[in-house]
Motif scaffolding. Structure first.
Motif, mmCIF file in Angstrom:
data_model
loop_
_atom_site.group_PDB
_atom_site.id
_atom_site.type_symbol
_atom_site.label_atom_id
_atom_site.label_comp_id
_atom_site.label_asym_id
_atom_site.label_seq_id
_atom_site.Cartn_x
_atom_site.Cartn_y
_atom_site.Cartn_z
ATOM 1 N N ASP A 105 -0.660 -4.977 41.880
ATOM 2 C CA ASP A 105 -0.513 -6.336 42.404
ATOM 3 C C ASP A 105 -0.745 -7.403 41.334
ATOM 4 O O ASP A 105 -0.704 -8.598 41.623
ATOM 5 C CB ASP A 105 -1.451 -6.564 43.590
ATOM 6 C CG ASP A 105 -2.932 -6.428 43.211
ATOM 7 O OD1 ASP A 105 -3.243 -6.253 42.008
ATOM 8 O OD2 ASP A 105 -3.782 -6.478 44.129
ATOM 9 N N ARG A 106 -0.987 -6.939 40.092
ATOM 10 C CA ARG A 106 -1.157 -7.820 38.927
ATOM 11 C C ARG A 106 -2.346 -8.772 39.076
ATOM 12 O O ARG A 106 -2.400 -9.811 38.420
ATOM 13 C CB ARG A 106 0.125 -8.619 38.662
ATOM 14 C CG ARG A 106 1.343 -7.753 38.431
ATOM 15 C CD ARG A 106 2.599 -8.600 38.310
ATOM 16 N NE ARG A 106 2.622 -9.367 37.083
ATOM 17 C CZ ARG A 106 3.131 -8.968 35.930
ATOM 18 N NH1 ARG A 106 3.656 -7.763 35.839
ATOM 19 N NH2 ARG A 106 3.117 -9.734 34.870
ATOM 20 N N LYS A 107 -3.319 -8.405 39.880
ATOM 21 C CA LYS A 107 -4.485 -9.263 40.081
ATOM 22 C C LYS A 107 -5.701 -8.810 39.286
ATOM 23 O O LYS A 107 -6.652 -9.562 39.118
ATOM 24 C CB LYS A 107 -4.845 -9.331 41.570
ATOM 25 C CG LYS A 107 -3.765 -9.985 42.427
ATOM 26 C CD LYS A 107 -3.427 -11.383 41.943
ATOM 27 C CE LYS A 107 -2.359 -12.037 42.789
ATOM 28 N NZ LYS A 107 -1.951 -13.369 42.243
ATOM 29 N N LYS A 108 -5.669 -7.567 38.823
ATOM 30 C CA LYS A 108 -6.764 -7.058 38.005
ATOM 31 C C LYS A 108 -6.201 -6.516 36.707
ATOM 32 O O LYS A 108 -5.073 -6.016 36.661
ATOM 33 C CB LYS A 108 -7.529 -5.961 38.756
ATOM 34 C CG LYS A 108 -8.263 -6.469 39.985
ATOM 35 C CD LYS A 108 -9.078 -5.359 40.638
ATOM 36 C CE LYS A 108 -9.838 -5.900 41.859
ATOM 37 N NZ LYS A 108 -10.646 -4.833 42.512
ATOM 38 N N GLY A 109 -6.991 -6.616 35.642
ATOM 39 C CA GLY A 109 -6.508 -6.165 34.352
ATOM 40 C C GLY A 109 -7.613 -5.649 33.460
ATOM 41 O O GLY A 109 -8.793 -5.944 33.675
ATOM 42 N N CYS A 110 -7.221 -4.858 32.482
ATOM 43 C CA CYS A 110 -8.128 -4.490 31.397
ATOM 44 C C CYS A 110 -7.348 -4.596 30.092
ATOM 45 O O CYS A 110 -6.128 -4.410 30.062
ATOM 46 C CB CYS A 110 -8.737 -3.112 31.602
ATOM 47 S SG CYS A 110 -7.614 -1.721 31.387
ATOM 48 N N LEU A 111 -8.056 -4.925 29.044
ATOM 49 C CA LEU A 111 -7.433 -5.238 27.765
ATOM 50 C C LEU A 111 -7.750 -4.133 26.762
ATOM 51 O O LEU A 111 -8.892 -3.684 26.665
ATOM 52 C CB LEU A 111 -7.976 -6.579 27.263
ATOM 53 C CG LEU A 111 -7.143 -7.445 26.325
ATOM 54 C CD1 LEU A 111 -5.816 -7.815 26.955
ATOM 55 C CD2 LEU A 111 -7.922 -8.704 25.937
ATOM 56 N N ILE A 112 -6.719 -3.693 26.046
ATOM 57 C CA ILE A 112 -6.909 -2.749 24.950
ATOM 58 C C ILE A 112 -6.878 -3.531 23.645
ATOM 59 O O ILE A 112 -5.841 -4.066 23.257
ATOM 60 C CB ILE A 112 -5.820 -1.659 24.923
ATOM 61 C CG1 ILE A 112 -5.705 -0.961 26.281
ATOM 62 C CG2 ILE A 112 -6.120 -0.656 23.808
ATOM 63 C CD1 ILE A 112 -6.906 -0.156 26.695
ATOM 64 N N ASP A 113 -8.022 -3.654 23.002
ATOM 65 C CA ASP A 113 -8.234 -4.435 21.786
ATOM 66 C C ASP A 113 -8.167 -5.938 22.085
ATOM 67 O O ASP A 113 -7.624 -6.377 23.110
ATOM 68 C CB ASP A 113 -7.276 -4.039 20.672
ATOM 69 C CG ASP A 113 -7.672 -2.697 20.045
ATOM 70 O OD1 ASP A 113 -8.851 -2.338 20.126
ATOM 71 O OD2 ASP A 113 -6.797 -2.018 19.479
ATOM 72 N N SER A 114 -8.743 -6.688 21.184
ATOM 73 C CA SER A 114 -8.881 -8.131 21.383
ATOM 74 C C SER A 114 -8.079 -8.854 20.305
ATOM 75 O O SER A 114 -8.334 -8.649 19.111
ATOM 76 C CB SER A 114 -10.361 -8.516 21.295
ATOM 77 O OG SER A 114 -10.545 -9.883 21.546
ATOM 78 N N PRO A 115 -7.118 -9.666 20.686
ATOM 79 C CA PRO A 115 -6.134 -10.187 19.729
ATOM 80 C C PRO A 115 -6.698 -11.210 18.757
ATOM 81 O O PRO A 115 -7.702 -11.872 19.019
ATOM 82 C CB PRO A 115 -5.093 -10.835 20.642
ATOM 83 C CG PRO A 115 -5.874 -11.270 21.845
ATOM 84 C CD PRO A 115 -6.889 -10.177 22.044
ATOM 85 N N TRP A 116 -5.999 -11.331 17.640
ATOM 86 C CA TRP A 116 -6.360 -12.332 16.626
ATOM 87 C C TRP A 116 -6.314 -13.728 17.245
ATOM 88 O O TRP A 116 -7.275 -14.477 17.181
ATOM 89 C CB TRP A 116 -5.381 -12.229 15.456
ATOM 90 C CG TRP A 116 -5.582 -13.269 14.393
ATOM 91 C CD1 TRP A 116 -5.199 -14.567 14.422
ATOM 92 C CD2 TRP A 116 -6.240 -13.086 13.142
ATOM 93 N NE1 TRP A 116 -5.569 -15.212 13.274
ATOM 94 C CE2 TRP A 116 -6.213 -14.320 12.460
ATOM 95 C CE3 TRP A 116 -6.841 -11.979 12.519
ATOM 96 C CZ2 TRP A 116 -6.760 -14.486 11.190
ATOM 97 C CZ3 TRP A 116 -7.378 -12.154 11.259
ATOM 98 C CH2 TRP A 116 -7.341 -13.390 10.610
ATOM 99 N N ASP A 117 -5.196 -14.068 17.829
ATOM 100 C CA ASP A 117 -5.044 -15.358 18.500
ATOM 101 C C ASP A 117 -5.015 -15.084 20.001
ATOM 102 O O ASP A 117 -4.019 -14.621 20.538
ATOM 103 C CB ASP A 117 -3.755 -16.045 18.055
ATOM 104 C CG ASP A 117 -3.605 -17.445 18.639
ATOM 105 O OD1 ASP A 117 -4.417 -17.808 19.526
ATOM 106 O OD2 ASP A 117 -2.692 -18.171 18.223
ATOM 107 N N SER A 118 -6.125 -15.372 20.665
ATOM 108 C CA SER A 118 -6.261 -14.977 22.067
ATOM 109 C C SER A 118 -5.681 -15.994 23.043
ATOM 110 O O SER A 118 -5.682 -15.758 24.250
ATOM 111 C CB SER A 118 -7.740 -14.753 22.401
ATOM 112 O OG SER A 118 -8.481 -15.937 22.180
#
Length: 204
Positions: free
Chosen positions: A25-38
């Motif tokens: 439902d695109r309401k929850k997320g998890c991030l793989i690595d943290s970007p240079w420009d967030s």
């Protein structure tokens, strides 16, 4: 179990990949690595009203931890890479005139307390070589390989704390034995599959 969705962001001087895994439902997320420009990631999460559960780091180099301080959710890393979080020389940021560090609370991967997202188990595979704490993150048939495995290449080992012997062992014993259909999403460059790299990667 939810069908997961994936969105890719590319940023920074090394064109580093950051992956946002989204629930159906695109309401929850998890991030793989943290970007240079967030900013692009932060804006997307805000505009889409995504609840970010946590950030999973593949390793502690600056181009994968640069934006950590821009997020409030917990983040996880292998304990062997903790020193990189507070040392610009070890994480490489000093080479770009940066002093990337984070003083946020650190959470470590724990095999006895596995993570899951949206009903799917997250498998954390310790793959030392590029860094002592490099990990590959596997969820469904996706493998987020960080800087361990790339399309037609493998991670560098001519940098501080790297080990070519450890990288070869990690690849042979833990990565290339995965099913051929496993989709590989690396820390830089194009996606690939385990089957394709087993056949075509000149470093293997």
């Amino acid at each position: 179990m939810d069908e997961l969705k994936l969105k890719t962001f590319v940023s920074g001087p090394l064109s580093s990949n950051c992956y946002l895994i989204l629930s159906q439902d695109r309401k929850k997320g998890c991030l793989i690595d943290s970007p240079w420009d967030s900013r692009e990631v932060v804006d997307f999460i805000k505009n889409q009203k995504v609840e970010l559960a946590f950030i999973l780091l593949t390793h502690g180099h600056f181009d994968h931890i640069h934006g950590l301080n821009d997020f409030e959710c917990p983040f996880y890393i292998h304990p062997a890479d903790k020193p990189l979080l507070g040392d610009p020389q070890l994480n490489g940021s000093f080479l770009f005139g940066e002093g990337v560090i984070t003083s946020r609370k650190v959470n470590f991967y724990n095999q006895e307390q596995p993570l899951n997202f949206s009903g799917q188990k997250i498998e954390v595979i310790h793959t030392p070589g590029h860094t002592p704490g490099s990990t590959c993150i596997k969820i469904v048939d996706w493998l987020f390989s960080g800087d361990t495995l790339f399309f037609d290449s493998v991670g560098r080992t001519d940098i501080p704390l790297a080990s070519p012997e450890a990288l070869i062992s990690s690849l042979q014993e833990k990565v290339m034995v995965l099913p051929d259909a496993t989709i590989v999403y690396p820390g830089h460059g194009s996606s690939t599959t385990i089957g394709r790299e087993n056949k075509e990667n000149p470093f293997l």
